[in-house]
Design a protein around this motif. Structure first.
Motif, PDB file in Angstrom:
ATOM      1  N   HIS A  87       2.479   1.378  -3.435  1.00  0.00           N
ATOM      2  CA  HIS A  87       1.517   1.961  -4.303  1.00  0.00           C
ATOM      3  C   HIS A  87       1.187   3.436  -4.196  1.00  0.00           C
ATOM      4  N   SER A  88       0.919   4.033  -3.204  1.00  0.00           N
ATOM      5  CA  SER A  88       0.449   5.433  -2.623  1.00  0.00           C
ATOM      6  C   SER A  88       1.933   6.222  -3.274  1.00  0.00           C
ATOM      7  N   MET A 139       1.674   6.456  -7.090  1.00  0.00           N
ATOM      8  CA  MET A 139       0.517   7.149  -7.736  1.00  0.00           C
ATOM      9  C   MET A 139       1.254   8.667  -7.395  1.00  0.00           C
ATOM     10  N   SER A 140       1.828   9.025  -6.555  1.00  0.00           N
ATOM     11  CA  SER A 140       2.356  10.233  -6.304  1.00  0.00           C
ATOM     12  C   SER A 140       3.340  10.437  -7.413  1.00  0.00           C
ATOM     13  N   GLY A 148       0.813  -1.122   0.169  1.00  0.00           N
ATOM     14  CA  GLY A 148      -0.095   0.084  -0.059  1.00  0.00           C
ATOM     15  C   GLY A 148       0.813   1.477   0.011  1.00  0.00           C
ATOM     16  N   GLN A 149       2.140   1.169   0.656  1.00  0.00           N
ATOM     17  CA  GLN A 149       2.829   2.289   0.792  1.00  0.00           C
ATOM     18  C   GLN A 149       3.544   2.690  -0.580  1.00  0.00           C
TER      19      GLN A 149
END
Length: 260
Positions: A161-162, A165-166, A158-159
């Motif tokens: 993936h975030s 996206m950034s 999740g980290q």
């Protein structure tokens, strides 16, 4: 300025400028030197008057040309910097997606490699010819689509993936900024002022009352040569992604090499 100058190499374009303005200078000396002496010979302060006129006209024209050159060079430098920023953001995105699990990792890596190849092999040659590169948005849209479909199964995923996206958002902003420079150009009105002003300065120089035509020919042709050189430089950097002095694609080439 034009739709034709990108079709000829830089040295040929310089010869075009040089031939045109030196031709104007030579023709002006041949036609105006004798007539000026006969027409204004009775004027006791003719040399002072023409010198004063040339100084005023030349100063204003030199100021216009200098400001235009500085502006064009500033735009060219910013365009080069935007390419480097875009390539760096693309590399950062590639490194981030390389930490994601399979099969998403391979999908994203392939999309980014294909985009880098597209920019190097298709987009830059198209820009140089003044043509928009179709398909430039495909990689960004496809990467965005894959990332949205991905469902992280752990906190680490999740980290990452975030972060991906950034990084994608940063790359998208850099790409949009760089793309704005692909259509940047000096206004036609400004080019008209530069070319017309050059002819005015050259023709005014032809009215200097020298004793011999040969001396005047040398002086005026020297002025015309310098004007040709400066206008050639301005024209070369006017459109950063078009013509003989196109912004380098090296940042993308170096980024692509790191993808292997």
């Amino acid at each position: 300025m034009r739709d034709w100058s990108h079709l000829v190499p830089g040295w040929a374009l310089f010869l075009v400028f040089l031939t045109f303005f030196v031709g104007i200078a030579a023709l002006g000396v041949l036609l105006l030197h004798g007539r000026a002496r006969r027409t204004f010979g009775a004027e006791p302060k003719w040399l002072n008057l023409i010198t004063h006129t040339i100084m005023i006209s030349g100063t204003f024209y030199a100021l216009l040309l200098a400001l235009t050159a500085f502006s064009a060079y500033g735009t060219y430098t910013q365009a080069s910097r935007s390419v480097a920023t875009e390539a760096a953001d693309l590399s950062a995105l590639y490194r981030t997606v390389s930490e994601q699990p399979e099969p998403v990792r391979s999908q994203l890596q392939d999309l980014l490699r294909q985009h880098a190849d597209f920019m190097i092999d298709e987009a830059w040659p198209a820009y140089q010819q003044g043509i928009s590169a179709d398909g430039e948005l495909d990689a960004e849209n496809n990467v965005h689509h894959v990332l949205l479909k991905f469902n992280p199964e752990s906190d680490k995923d999740g980290q990452i993936h975030s972060l991906a996206m950034s990084e994608l958002e940063k790359w998208s902003e850099a790409r949009q900024l760089r793309y704005t420079y692909t259509t940047t150009a000096l206004p036609t009105t400004l080019w008209f002022a530069l070319l017309f002003g050059a002819m005015v300065v050259i023709l005014l120089s032809c009215l200097i009352p020298t004793r011999t035509r040969r001396a005047l020919m040398f002086l005026v042709c020297a002025v015309a040569t310098m004007i040709s050189l400066l206008l050639f430089v301005v024209e070369g950097i006017d459109e950063p992604f078009r013509g003989s002095m196109i912004v380098s694609v090296d940042p993308y080439v170096k980024a692509r090499q790191t993808f292997n």
